[in-house]
Design a protein around this motif. Structure first.
Motif, mmCIF file in Angstrom:
data_model
loop_
_atom_site.group_PDB
_atom_site.id
_atom_site.type_symbol
_atom_site.label_atom_id
_atom_site.label_comp_id
_atom_site.label_asym_id
_atom_site.label_seq_id
_atom_site.Cartn_x
_atom_site.Cartn_y
_atom_site.Cartn_z
ATOM 1 N N MET A 48 23.266 -8.388 -51.053
ATOM 2 C CA MET A 48 23.121 -9.794 -50.679
ATOM 3 C C MET A 48 22.557 -9.923 -49.269
ATOM 4 S SD MET A 48 26.517 -11.648 -52.211
ATOM 5 C CE MET A 48 26.550 -12.192 -53.914
ATOM 6 N N ALA A 49 23.040 -9.085 -48.357
ATOM 7 C CA ALA A 49 22.537 -9.112 -46.981
ATOM 8 C C ALA A 49 21.057 -8.746 -46.946
ATOM 9 C CB ALA A 49 23.351 -8.175 -46.100
ATOM 10 N N GLN A 50 20.661 -7.779 -47.771
ATOM 11 C CA GLN A 50 19.260 -7.378 -47.827
ATOM 12 C C GLN A 50 18.369 -8.499 -48.347
ATOM 13 O OE1 GLN A 50 19.189 -3.795 -50.200
ATOM 14 N NE2 GLN A 50 19.714 -2.469 -48.486
ATOM 15 N N SER A 51 18.939 -9.399 -49.116
ATOM 16 C CA SER A 51 18.161 -10.524 -49.641
ATOM 17 C C SER A 51 18.074 -11.680 -48.648
ATOM 18 C CB SER A 51 18.761 -11.012 -50.966
ATOM 19 O OG SER A 51 20.000 -11.676 -50.768
ATOM 20 N N GLY A 52 18.644 -11.479 -47.454
ATOM 21 C CA GLY A 52 18.514 -12.478 -46.395
ATOM 22 C C GLY A 52 19.701 -13.389 -46.195
ATOM 23 N N LYS A 53 20.815 -13.094 -46.851
ATOM 24 C CA LYS A 53 21.993 -13.955 -46.729
ATOM 25 C C LYS A 53 22.927 -13.473 -45.630
ATOM 26 C CE LYS A 53 21.951 -15.350 -51.580
ATOM 27 N NZ LYS A 53 20.661 -14.662 -51.841
ATOM 28 N N HIS A 54 23.631 -14.429 -45.036
ATOM 29 C CA HIS A 54 24.705 -14.104 -44.103
ATOM 30 C C HIS A 54 25.967 -13.880 -44.929
ATOM 31 C CE1 HIS A 54 21.936 -16.425 -41.430
ATOM 32 N NE2 HIS A 54 22.222 -15.423 -40.620
ATOM 33 N N VAL A 55 26.464 -12.645 -44.927
ATOM 34 C CA VAL A 55 27.560 -12.253 -45.808
ATOM 35 C C VAL A 55 28.750 -11.772 -44.989
ATOM 36 C CG1 VAL A 55 28.262 -10.746 -47.711
ATOM 37 C CG2 VAL A 55 25.901 -11.570 -47.584
ATOM 38 N N LEU A 56 29.933 -12.192 -45.417
ATOM 39 C CA LEU A 56 31.181 -11.725 -44.831
ATOM 40 C C LEU A 56 32.007 -11.111 -45.950
ATOM 41 C CD1 LEU A 56 32.772 -11.752 -42.125
ATOM 42 C CD2 LEU A 56 33.838 -13.882 -42.891
ATOM 43 N N LEU A 57 32.456 -9.869 -45.760
ATOM 44 C CA LEU A 57 33.285 -9.176 -46.746
ATOM 45 C C LEU A 57 34.705 -9.087 -46.216
ATOM 46 C CD1 LEU A 57 33.838 -7.539 -49.288
ATOM 47 C CD2 LEU A 57 32.859 -5.529 -48.148
ATOM 48 N N LEU A 58 35.619 -9.741 -46.898
ATOM 49 C CA LEU A 58 37.026 -9.740 -46.518
ATOM 50 C C LEU A 58 37.759 -8.658 -47.299
ATOM 51 C CD1 LEU A 58 39.742 -10.870 -45.459
ATOM 52 C CD2 LEU A 58 39.616 -12.614 -47.254
ATOM 53 N N ASP A 59 38.313 -7.692 -46.587
ATOM 54 C CA ASP A 59 39.156 -6.673 -47.213
ATOM 55 C C ASP A 59 40.548 -7.271 -47.357
ATOM 56 O OD1 ASP A 59 40.577 -4.488 -48.059
ATOM 57 O OD2 ASP A 59 39.719 -3.105 -46.609
ATOM 58 N N ALA A 60 40.873 -7.709 -48.568
ATOM 59 C CA ALA A 60 42.143 -8.398 -48.809
ATOM 60 C C ALA A 60 43.203 -7.482 -49.397
ATOM 61 C CB ALA A 60 41.918 -9.613 -49.725
ATOM 62 N N ASP A 61 42.976 -6.175 -49.348
ATOM 63 C CA ASP A 61 44.016 -5.217 -49.720
ATOM 64 C C ASP A 61 44.778 -4.903 -48.440
ATOM 65 O OD1 ASP A 61 45.619 -3.305 -50.825
ATOM 66 O OD2 ASP A 61 44.002 -2.196 -51.796
ATOM 67 N N MET A 62 45.808 -5.715 -48.163
ATOM 68 C CA MET A 62 46.369 -5.814 -46.822
ATOM 69 C C MET A 62 46.929 -4.518 -46.240
ATOM 70 S SD MET A 62 45.670 -8.652 -45.733
ATOM 71 C CE MET A 62 44.709 -9.913 -46.557
ATOM 72 N N GLY A 63 47.657 -3.753 -47.019
ATOM 73 C CA GLY A 63 48.283 -2.565 -46.449
ATOM 74 C C GLY A 63 47.601 -1.270 -46.822
ATOM 75 N N PRO A 97 27.004 -1.302 -41.638
ATOM 76 C CA PRO A 97 25.642 -0.736 -41.675
ATOM 77 C C PRO A 97 24.686 -1.495 -42.581
ATOM 78 C CG PRO A 97 27.283 1.003 -41.863
ATOM 79 C CD PRO A 97 28.028 -0.294 -41.949
ATOM 80 N N GLY A 98 25.208 -2.156 -43.600
ATOM 81 C CA GLY A 98 24.340 -2.851 -44.549
ATOM 82 C C GLY A 98 23.838 -4.206 -44.098
ATOM 83 N N GLY A 99 24.206 -4.629 -42.884
ATOM 84 C CA GLY A 99 23.707 -5.901 -42.377
ATOM 85 C C GLY A 99 24.617 -7.084 -42.600
ATOM 86 N N PHE A 100 25.867 -6.829 -42.959
ATOM 87 C CA PHE A 100 26.840 -7.909 -43.121
ATOM 88 C C PHE A 100 28.022 -7.646 -42.190
ATOM 89 C CE2 PHE A 100 27.679 -4.559 -46.141
ATOM 90 C CZ PHE A 100 29.056 -4.386 -46.112
ATOM 91 N N ARG A 101 29.033 -8.495 -42.250
ATOM 92 C CA ARG A 101 30.208 -8.305 -41.417
ATOM 93 C C ARG A 101 31.441 -8.102 -42.290
ATOM 94 N NH1 ARG A 101 29.928 -12.287 -36.110
ATOM 95 N NH2 ARG A 101 27.871 -11.628 -35.388
#
Length: 295
Positions: A48-63, A97-101
């Motif tokens: 998605m980031a490579q396609s020009g989108k601003h992407v945020l990935l939330l790691d919701a596996d808390m522990g 590294p893939g261009g997202f956060r």
């Protein structure tokens, strides 16, 4: 500590703001672990980031955080520091590294494994602090049916259920769909077959779930496609990078790019949706140019 008690009041205030461009909120989940869910999330975010989108990935596996490990990241702070009030959500974001956060979770922190619905709602509320540009929020949930999985899945507009060719994967995916539909009113699920050895196998996996849900549940299932079993994907995992980034011509990479094209064609939400009202309203509200955090 975060206080989720003001969620409704803050959401009401945001209703008065213009919302010209909604943000897609997509939960990537599974009934059980070991199906490659986090790998799917990382590669989908990269594509998605490579396609020009601003992407945020939330790691919701808390522990039991895995996103940072898969990407070779070493975050100084994580969601445990947001929950304690030591850091804002904006302060813990990590470039990938893939261009997202990435919003990193904690790993091996017992207290994070024991969060209840109230604490998860407090973390959801923390998204009010974000002012970063955002087109897509991907939520990599934990496996199973914990409070956290329910909270973040309910907050999403779209739910991708990752399955593989294992009996437990199918039965646990069905259990997840059953709980989300009967107890929480979620009626649409996107099914993604992972590590499929053929296109036919992917369709067969979808068919196994669809036959049972058609018989016992009132839900809509959409076959999102298959990610093929690919040796290059395994090599990318060993390199702690997304296969889409390091082996862009691989079969798995091409499948992820097709997946992004399908997501782009999904209806764009015109108004807030989901059940965690403040979370979604914040994400579809307009971002004021040059403004600080929306408190």
């Amino acid at each position: 500590m975060l206080n989720p008690g003001t969620i409704a009041d803050q959401a009401a205030g945001l209703r008065h703001m213009a919302n010209p461009r909604p943000v897609r909120v997509i939960a990537v989940t599974s009934g059980k672990g070991g199906v490659g869910k986090t790998n799917v999330s990382v590669n989908l975010a990269t594509a998605m980031a490579q396609s020009g989108k601003h992407v945020l990935l939330l790691d919701a596996d808390m522990g039991l955080a895995n996103v940072d490990v898969m990407l070779g990241l070493h975050p100084e702070y994580n969601l445990s520091h947001v929950l304690s009030g030591e850091r804002t959500l904006e302060e813990i974001l990590v470039p990938a590294p893939g261009g997202f956060r990435v919003v990193p979770a904690a790993s091996g922190v017992k207290s994070m494994l024991e969060l209840g619905a109230r604490e998860h709602a407090g973390l959801v509320q923390a998204f009010s602090e974000l002012s970063t540009p955002l087109d897509v929020l991907l939520i990599d949930t934990a496996a199973g049916l914990s409070d956290g999985v329910i909270t973040y899945t309910r907050a999403a507009q779209e739910v991708i259920v990752v399955v593989c060719d294992e009996p437990a994967s199918i039965t646990d995916a069905y259990a997840l769909i059953k709980v989300m539909s009967r107890d929480y009113g979620h009626k649409r699920f996107r099914i993604l077959a992972n590590m499929a050895r053929s296109i036919r196998e992917g369709y067969e996996l979808f068919g196994k779930i669809a036959r049972v849900t058609d018989k016992f549940l009132s839900v809509s299932l959409d076959f999102l496609g298959s990610i093929p079993h690919d040796e290059l994907l395994r090599q990318a995992v060993q390199k702690q990078r997304a296969v889409v980034e390091v082996y862009p011509a691989s079969r798995a990479s091409q499948a992820f790019k097709k997946l992004v094209s399908k997501v782009d064609n999904w209806p764009v939400p015109a108004a807030p949706s989901g059940h965690v009202e403040f979370f979604v309203e914040r994400l579809v509200a307009a971002r004021r140019d040059g403004a600080g955090a929306l408190a």
